[in-house]
Design an enzyme around this catalytic site. Sequence first.
Site, PDB file in Angstrom:
ATOM      1  CG  ASP A  75      -1.550  -1.498   1.494  1.00 34.18           C
ATOM      2  OD1 ASP A  75      -2.219  -1.706   0.292  1.00 34.18           O
ATOM      3  OD2 ASP A  75      -1.602  -1.767   2.399  1.00 34.18           O
TER       4      ASP A  75
ATOM      5  N   GLY B 170      -3.893  -4.318  -4.316  1.00 29.70           N
ATOM      6  CA  GLY B 170      -4.561  -3.373  -4.703  1.00 29.70           C
ATOM      7  C   GLY B 170      -4.032  -2.264  -5.038  1.00 29.70           C
ATOM      8  CG  HIS B 171      -1.259  -1.523  -7.629  1.00 31.53           C
ATOM      9  ND1 HIS B 171      -0.468  -2.368  -8.800  1.00 31.53           N
ATOM     10  CD2 HIS B 171      -0.757  -1.992  -6.610  1.00 31.53           C
ATOM     11  CE1 HIS B 171       0.146  -2.976  -7.995  1.00 31.53           C
ATOM     12  NE2 HIS B 171       0.374  -2.699  -6.935  1.00 31.53           N
ATOM     13  CB  THR B 172      -5.374   3.725  -5.715  1.00 32.46           C
ATOM     14  OG1 THR B 172      -5.846   3.027  -5.038  1.00 32.46           O
ATOM     15  CG2 THR B 172      -6.106   4.858  -6.167  1.00 32.46           C
TER      16      THR B 172
END
Length: 516
Positions: free
Chosen positions: A20, A57-59
């Site tokens: 993250d 999870g990549h934003t």
Amino acid sequence: MALPPFTSQLIADVGISLGDEGKGRLVYEIAAELRESTKRRDAVALVLKVNGGANSGHTAGGLKLNLLPAGVIDSDVATLAIGAGVVADPRKFWWELEPLERRGYQVFERLLIDERTLLADVSHRLLDLAWEDYRSHVLGEPPRGSTGRGITPAYSDEVNQWPIYYDDFRGSRDNFVKKFRVRLTRASRIIKDICQVIPEHWDNFFDRLTLAETRANQAAIDAGIFQKEDFDFCQFRSKESFFLDNDKVIETYWRAGQRLLPRIGDVREAVLTALNRGQYVIGEFGQSYWLDKRHGFSPNVTASHTYTPEFFQSAGIPCQPVHTVGCCKAYDTKVGTHVFLTQMDDLHPLGKLLRELEYGTSTGRQRMVGWFDAVEKGDALRYGGYQDLVINKLDALTHRGAWQGELLVCTGYCARDGKMTAGVPRDDQVRKDLQPVFAKLPGWSEDIAGITSFARLPKNAQRYVAFMMKSILDVATRGGSSSVPVPNLRYIGTGPDPAQIIRDVPATRDLLKLAE
Ligand code: IMP
């Protein structure tokens, strides 16, 4: 003043803490820099997802991605590749891809899934929940904190020599059915006999999966792209406890895989071709150094290799020089069940503000927040090796409201006997009893959101950044007694948007003078 150019056509984008860190946004920053420096629109031929699966999870550019590489948002990247080191559920490709296509992103035509990418499926997700259940209810241990995406069970099938590859979608249906049926039955037996799950928990697993995927895909359901029923995992439950409706599972996955057939190919050749043409390949890693299955904080780790050497394994190409960019945040977060030595008090005014920003992209879980731990980063540098570092979310530390205090940086750990440790002890029993040693630095109240030049940062923000770098290097070099290749700080993130980044950080030797 521009930093030195990238030193290889292979660029690894890796996390150096506990995940993250904002690795997703780096992909388009690196791609933009390469386009500028080469004056070639097609400078980056491929963005390759190297490891993991839908746990990462990549934003990127406001999009939340799990399985697809963040190159999605950059239309100049011709190929979005999935390496052989990835465990991927074909249904998940569709769940991510279709809403993006509706929003105008071209994804399907750019996707290239390696023939050897591993098929992950619903049985792995059930096994993930069952093994967590076994830890808690049979062994009486804390859960491992898995994302519940079936990652460890999917890799176990590879290690145990029961792989089903994406290539199997190109073979005979009979062969696929045979392999998959054996897998499903084996999973049921493990869940029932080894994990000793009770029937109520078994039923509950399906509800949990349904809830998680419905929640994750709610926007697409509301937009009419999918039906709510598409995310109903109860449809796969058989009447008999612990068994699945095998025919239904197999048919569902076969269909999802058949639709992906045009996108299955040989990533090895695509990477070699790009290199021969003088183009760049960005390897986008999931998780981070301390979640590496071998060198991370076992058992709270993922089941893949999470840093640079895996680039070659997953792409299937010879080892060669690679330029690694190691990414962290200006503070720390952890999710799951981790020892967190620098965790902030629940009532700390900065902690409260940071927690509002920190929810898992994959799971929606609240992340724990803490002070920047330079010991973890220093050892990640010492053993992981990075040409550049990146620090994201510096703007999140700005004074506001009740938060007006000093910033802490953990520069060392003190053991029970009062001695300082050399880096991070590998024995978790030792590690959990350590006391962090903090340096205190003044904060700043000027709004730095969106600042793009290092010179425009308030002096205290510059000093904080310089001190983080100094502390990382002090740990990595064991106080100067051994040497490591010194990385530059390539970017500092001052906001989530592409324009909100500082790209003109002084070279490290100059930066360190500010920390004195
Ligand atoms: P798994 O990869 O789902 O098996 O989870 C194993 C450990 O890695 C848990 O502590 C997870 O919280 C952590 N983890 C996996 N993926 C990520 C990620 O993308 N960000 C942060 N933690 C992750």
